[in-house]
Design an enzyme around this catalytic site. Structure first.
Site, PDB file in Angstrom:
ATOM      1  N   GLY A 171       0.798  -1.224   0.000  1.00  0.00           N
ATOM      2  CA  GLY A 171       0.000   0.000   0.000  1.00  0.00           C
ATOM      3  C   GLY A 171       0.827   1.269   0.000  1.00  0.00           C
ATOM      4  O   GLY A 171       0.309   2.369  -0.208  1.00  0.00           O
ATOM      5  N   ARG A 172       2.109   1.104   0.283  1.00  0.00           N
ATOM      6  CA  ARG A 172       2.975   2.291   0.260  1.00  0.00           C
ATOM      7  C   ARG A 172       4.401   1.909  -0.136  1.00  0.00           C
ATOM      8  O   ARG A 172       5.362   2.565   0.258  1.00  0.00           O
ATOM      9  CB  ARG A 172       2.977   2.961   1.617  1.00  0.00           C
ATOM     10  CG  ARG A 172       3.259   2.031   2.769  1.00  0.00           C
ATOM     11  CD  ARG A 172       3.448   2.808   4.035  1.00  0.00           C
ATOM     12  NE  ARG A 172       3.449   1.917   5.187  1.00  0.00           N
ATOM     13  CZ  ARG A 172       3.717   2.318   6.405  1.00  0.00           C
ATOM     14  NH1 ARG A 172       4.007   3.579   6.615  1.00  0.00           N
ATOM     15  NH2 ARG A 172       3.707   1.485   7.413  1.00  0.00           N
ATOM     16  N   ASP A 204      -2.398   6.760   3.175  1.00  0.00           N
ATOM     17  CA  ASP A 204      -1.923   7.844   2.302  1.00  0.00           C
ATOM     18  C   ASP A 204      -0.687   7.449   1.495  1.00  0.00           C
ATOM     19  O   ASP A 204      -0.139   8.256   0.753  1.00  0.00           O
ATOM     20  CB  ASP A 204      -1.617   9.098   3.139  1.00  0.00           C
ATOM     21  CG  ASP A 204      -0.628   8.813   4.256  1.00  0.00           C
ATOM     22  OD1 ASP A 204      -0.031   7.718   4.260  1.00  0.00           O
ATOM     23  OD2 ASP A 204      -0.446   9.688   5.127  1.00  0.00           O
ATOM     24  N   GLY A 205      -0.220   6.219   1.671  1.00  0.00           N
ATOM     25  CA  GLY A 205       0.930   5.766   0.892  1.00  0.00           C
ATOM     26  C   GLY A 205       2.266   6.255   1.431  1.00  0.00           C
ATOM     27  O   GLY A 205       3.308   6.013   0.820  1.00  0.00           O
ATOM     28  N   ARG A 262      14.848  -0.151   0.369  1.00  0.00           N
ATOM     29  CA  ARG A 262      15.174  -1.398   1.066  1.00  0.00           C
ATOM     30  C   ARG A 262      15.317  -2.559   0.088  1.00  0.00           C
ATOM     31  O   ARG A 262      14.787  -2.509  -1.037  1.00  0.00           O
ATOM     32  CB  ARG A 262      14.145  -1.679   2.165  1.00  0.00           C
ATOM     33  CG  ARG A 262      12.694  -1.747   1.698  1.00  0.00           C
ATOM     34  CD  ARG A 262      11.730  -1.957   2.858  1.00  0.00           C
ATOM     35  NE  ARG A 262      10.468  -2.503   2.374  1.00  0.00           N
ATOM     36  CZ  ARG A 262       9.502  -2.967   3.153  1.00  0.00           C
ATOM     37  NH1 ARG A 262       9.634  -2.943   4.456  1.00  0.00           N
ATOM     38  NH2 ARG A 262       8.389  -3.459   2.642  1.00  0.00           N
ATOM     39  N   ARG A 269       5.632 -13.146   0.695  1.00  0.00           N
ATOM     40  CA  ARG A 269       5.242 -13.476   2.078  1.00  0.00           C
ATOM     41  C   ARG A 269       4.232 -14.609   2.095  1.00  0.00           C
ATOM     42  O   ARG A 269       3.691 -14.975   1.048  1.00  0.00           O
ATOM     43  CB  ARG A 269       4.505 -12.259   2.689  1.00  0.00           C
ATOM     44  CG  ARG A 269       5.218 -10.973   2.606  1.00  0.00           C
ATOM     45  CD  ARG A 269       4.372  -9.877   1.923  1.00  0.00           C
ATOM     46  NE  ARG A 269       5.257  -8.776   1.560  1.00  0.00           N
ATOM     47  CZ  ARG A 269       5.616  -7.828   2.397  1.00  0.00           C
ATOM     48  NH1 ARG A 269       5.082  -7.793   3.578  1.00  0.00           N
ATOM     49  NH2 ARG A 269       6.477  -6.908   2.041  1.00  0.00           N
ATOM     50  N   ASP A 339       1.040 -11.550   6.629  1.00  0.00           N
ATOM     51  CA  ASP A 339       1.549 -10.696   5.543  1.00  0.00           C
ATOM     52  C   ASP A 339       2.924 -10.125   5.878  1.00  0.00           C
ATOM     53  O   ASP A 339       3.577  -9.553   5.013  1.00  0.00           O
ATOM     54  CB  ASP A 339       0.564  -9.560   5.237  1.00  0.00           C
ATOM     55  CG  ASP A 339       0.160  -8.792   6.468  1.00  0.00           C
ATOM     56  OD1 ASP A 339      -0.349  -9.420   7.413  1.00  0.00           O
ATOM     57  OD2 ASP A 339       0.370  -7.566   6.502  1.00  0.00           O
ATOM     58  N   ASN A 340       3.359 -10.282   7.117  1.00  0.00           N
ATOM     59  CA  ASN A 340       4.687  -9.783   7.495  1.00  0.00           C
ATOM     60  C   ASN A 340       5.681 -10.916   7.709  1.00  0.00           C
ATOM     61  O   ASN A 340       6.762 -10.697   8.230  1.00  0.00           O
ATOM     62  CB  ASN A 340       4.593  -8.947   8.780  1.00  0.00           C
ATOM     63  CG  ASN A 340       3.888  -7.631   8.544  1.00  0.00           C
ATOM     64  OD1 ASN A 340       3.866  -7.123   7.420  1.00  0.00           O
ATOM     65  ND2 ASN A 340       3.298  -7.066   9.576  1.00  0.00           N
TER      66      ASN A 340
HETATM   67  P1  AMP Z   1       1.926  -3.191   8.055  1.00  0.00           P
HETATM   68  O1  AMP Z   1       1.179  -3.420   9.317  1.00  0.00           O
HETATM   69  O2  AMP Z   1       2.818  -1.993   8.084  1.00  0.00           O
HETATM   70  O3  AMP Z   1       2.661  -4.406   7.608  1.00  0.00           O
HETATM   71  O4  AMP Z   1       0.856  -2.833   6.937  1.00  0.00           O
HETATM   72  C1  AMP Z   1      -0.301  -3.590   6.694  1.00  0.00           C
HETATM   73  C2  AMP Z   1      -0.918  -3.180   5.401  1.00  0.00           C
HETATM   74  O5  AMP Z   1      -1.296  -1.802   5.454  1.00  0.00           O
HETATM   75  C3  AMP Z   1      -0.012  -3.313   4.200  1.00  0.00           C
HETATM   76  O6  AMP Z   1      -0.817  -3.694   3.128  1.00  0.00           O
HETATM   77  C4  AMP Z   1       0.517  -1.922   4.019  1.00  0.00           C
HETATM   78  O7  AMP Z   1       0.932  -1.663   2.712  1.00  0.00           O
HETATM   79  C5  AMP Z   1      -0.674  -1.083   4.404  1.00  0.00           C
HETATM   80  N1  AMP Z   1      -0.311   0.258   4.890  1.00  0.00           N
HETATM   81  C6  AMP Z   1       0.258   0.575   6.066  1.00  0.00           C
HETATM   82  N2  AMP Z   1       0.438   1.902   6.161  1.00  0.00           N
HETATM   83  C7  AMP Z   1      -0.030   2.452   5.017  1.00  0.00           C
HETATM   84  C8  AMP Z   1      -0.138   3.780   4.513  1.00  0.00           C
HETATM   85  N3  AMP Z   1       0.278   4.836   5.211  1.00  0.00           N
HETATM   86  N4  AMP Z   1      -0.677   3.944   3.298  1.00  0.00           N
HETATM   87  C9  AMP Z   1      -1.111   2.901   2.582  1.00  0.00           C
HETATM   88  N5  AMP Z   1      -1.036   1.630   2.992  1.00  0.00           N
HETATM   89  C10 AMP Z   1      -0.512   1.402   4.202  1.00  0.00           C
HETATM   90 MG    MG Z   2       3.586  -5.287   6.317  1.00  0.00          MG
END
Ligand code: AMP
Ligand code: MG
Length: 585
Positions: A171-172, A204-205, A262, A269, A339-340
């Site tokens: 998502g970002r 917001d990406g 990175r 995953r 997903d992580n």
């Molecule tokens: P995370 O918990 O950081 O692994 O994120 C979980 C999901 O939320 C993933 O699909 C990320 O890409 C999405 N995500 C987290 N933060 C943002 C953000 N600020 N904008 C868009 N997608 C996000």
């Molecule tokens: Mg993640």
């Protein structure tokens, strides 16, 4: 009395015999994302105060400008159907692995906060000076595309906090392409914080400075601790305002956007497979599995009818090893959703992680994790949950017999984990060979640490630095963690047992023991307060402390004068106690 200590937090039971499993060579050769703690230790012991490179790249071998630096997306694009719908608007995506998605440039002046020389030179074959150029700033922030890049956002799903969350995806983050380096290694370059994609949902990406500093520093710190991980090449900060409610209490603040460049050999995953299985896209599931096996599990033959079972078995074992390594340095990931969890069993997606300070199996780094689902002592069990979900995802492509076999593999996961934990903690205590009561010595010590709130890192470190004589005399002057531990009423009992055990290691000198232990017990880890202090300065465009931390954490096993002066091996400051980390990033 011993019985009290026999059933303890890590249930340190040595496996009586090993199950018939397929195990990837544990940390083969000098693989940069999978190398032994010894490798990392020796890499980080060569000198004390500068950034270390374990690649010994001669300056004549590195490229001095970016003109010839190319990445390629061809392999990925040729292998899979790509979502061709144009535009970064949020949508449900089907029947593909990636969507084409262009990064959105950050506004305001861009500043290079820090780079990892080890990654820039050792992986990307670039002279470190290249990173100081305007071109690098543009490429590494998503303002300009690298030659050959067709930026992609990956479609994946996942179980979050125990529940199927449906489509998640990058998502970002933008995958810029693959880079084949001089060592013949293929690395996937990804920007994080580079703007919206079809998978941004309500986000917001963007990524803010504090979380990006933490991701950058922790990736590199983990690498130098010898733990399989993604890497971080650079961190660029902007003036773009990004709104965040850091503690989800209605207090929205304006922060600033940042981008981390990175790298990983692969960003796939468990959730990458789950989404295909969930939506019944079984041809694509097979296609992705075959690709991953061909590219990253080359010892598995694609014409082997058992290939998916062997793949699964390998992931199960490597995940057990990874989590054991996390535990060995007191690392809590914070958000162990499927997903992580990497299919290559490397640490990815650094968010509200934390290194445990006072020993506490209930340590939860993420204040948003109310129930403590991802507390440090539960990581192994959560790993099991995630691997169960992986098996569910693979089930449609396994035969009945293979499913049965896979369940047996999963049943052995705890044994493999416990065996690895046992080996690691024995090494942390300098124990050689195997004796009946080794489990007791380890568990007894952990229980005393828990009771006395002793610092996990420094207790083991000081035990590595103390001489047998000092131990015998209980002379712990200037050894604050051992002083804490020795306040336990049963400390003398434990000490007698431990010293007797050491004395039976006849060909082992005390100096050898100390030397061995210092190579596995770090003196420096990325404590929250250290990251916080560096972040506060970085938010004012002073990146000196980020750089300093990178330097110090590149040699975590070596005592360094600057680090000592900064108090990085001292009792954490009082103000650190009130620090909190949340999911907000
Ligand atoms: P995370 O918990 O950081 O692994 O994120 C979980 C999901 O939320 C993933 O699909 C990320 O890409 C999405 N995500 C987290 N933060 C943002 C953000 N600020 N904008 C868009 N997608 C996000
Ligand atoms: Mg993640």
């Amino acid at each position: 009395m011993w019985c009290t200590y026999k059933v303890l937090v890590f249930t340190l039971v040595a496996a009586s015999h090993l199950p018939p499993v397929y195990v990837l060579e544990f940390c083969p050769s000098a693989e940069p994302d999978c190398h032994s703690r010894e490798d990392a230790a020796s890499a980080s012991q060569s000198s004390t105060h500068s950034v270390k490179s374990r690649w010994s790249v001669k300056s004549s071998n590195v490229t001095h400008n970016l003109d010839h630096f190319k990445v390629s997306c061809k392999k990925l694009i040729d292998a899979f159907p790509v979502d061709e719908v144009d535009g970064n608007f949020v949508r449900t995506v089907k029947n593909c692995i990636f969507s084409k998605s262009t990064p959105t440039a950050l506004t305001g002046p861009l500043r290079l906060a820090v780079v990892s020389k080890d990654v820039i030179e050792g992986i990307l074959d670039l002279d470190i000076n290249v990173s100081q150029s305007e071109d690098f700033l543009l490429y590494a922030s998503g303002s300009r595309l690298l030659p050959g890049s067709v930026p992609l956002a990956h479609r994946y799903g996942g179980h979050q906090f125990g529940y199927w969350a449906g489509q998640l995806g990058d998502g970002r983050a933008h995958l810029l392409g693959q880079y084949l380096n001089r060592r013949g290694e293929l690395w996937e370059l990804q920007l994080k914080g580079s703007g919206k994609t079809p998978y941004s949902r309500s986000g917001d990406g963007r990524a803010v400075i504090r979380s990006s500093v933490r991701e950058f520093l922790c990736s590199e710190a983990m690498y130098f601790l010898g733990i399989p991980t993604s890497r971080a090449a650079s961190l660029i900060v902007s003036d773009e305002p990004v709104l965040r409610d850091q503690f989800y209490n209605g207090n929205v603040k304006k922060e600033r956007g940042a981008v981390v460049l990175r790298l990983a050999k692969s960003w796939f995953r468990i959730g990458s497979l789950e989404i295909l299985s969930e939506s019944g896209e079984l041809d694509l599931l097979r296609n992705l599995l075959n690709f991953i096996i061909k590219e990253h599990f080359s010892f598995i033959r694609l014409d082997d009818p058992e290939k998916y079972l062997v793949f699964y078995s390998t992931v199960v074992n490597e995940t057990a090893h990874l989590i054991a390594q996390w535990m060995s340095v007191g690392f809590a990931h914070g958000v162990c959703n499927t997903d992580n969890f990497s299919l290559l069993s490397i640490t990815i997606d650094y968010g509200p992680f934390g290194f445990m300070e006072s020993y506490d199996p209930n340590f939860v780094p993420n204040t948003s994790d109310d129930e403590g689902r991802y507390r440090i002592g539960a990581q192994a069990e959560v790993g099991l949950f995630n691997l169960e979900k992986l098996l569910v995802a693979l089930s449609p492509v396994l035969t009945q017999e293979q499913k049965k076999q896979a369940k047996l593999v999963l049943k052995d996961y705890r044994k493999v984990y416990q065996m690895r934990i046992h080996q690691i903690f024995k090494a942390k205590l300098g124990l050689v060979g195997e004796e009946e009561d080794d489990n007791v010595i380890i568990a007894f010590m952990l229980k005393m640490m828990e009771d006395t709130h002793s610092d996990f890192t420094m207790t083991f470190r000081e035990l590595s630095e103390v001489s047998a004589n000092q131990l015998h005399n209980r002379n712990f002057t200037q050894m604050w963690a051992l002083e804490d531990l020795s306040s336990h009423k049963l400390f003398s009992d434990w000490l007698n047992m431990y010293m007797l055990r050491l004395s039976r290691q006849q060909s082992d000198s005390d100096l050898d023991r100390q030397h061995r232990m210092k190579r596995i017990n770090p003196r420096y880890i990325l404590r929250n307060w250290m990251a916080e202090s560096a972040t506060r300065k970085a938010e004012k465009n002073d990146f000196s402390e980020v750089e300093l931390l990178l330097n110090i954490l590149s040699s975590p096993f070596v005592t360094q004068a600057t680090a000592e002066k900064m108090g990085f091996a001292a009792r954490p400051p009082r103000w650190a106690r009130s620090l909190k980390v949340s999911c907000s990033s």
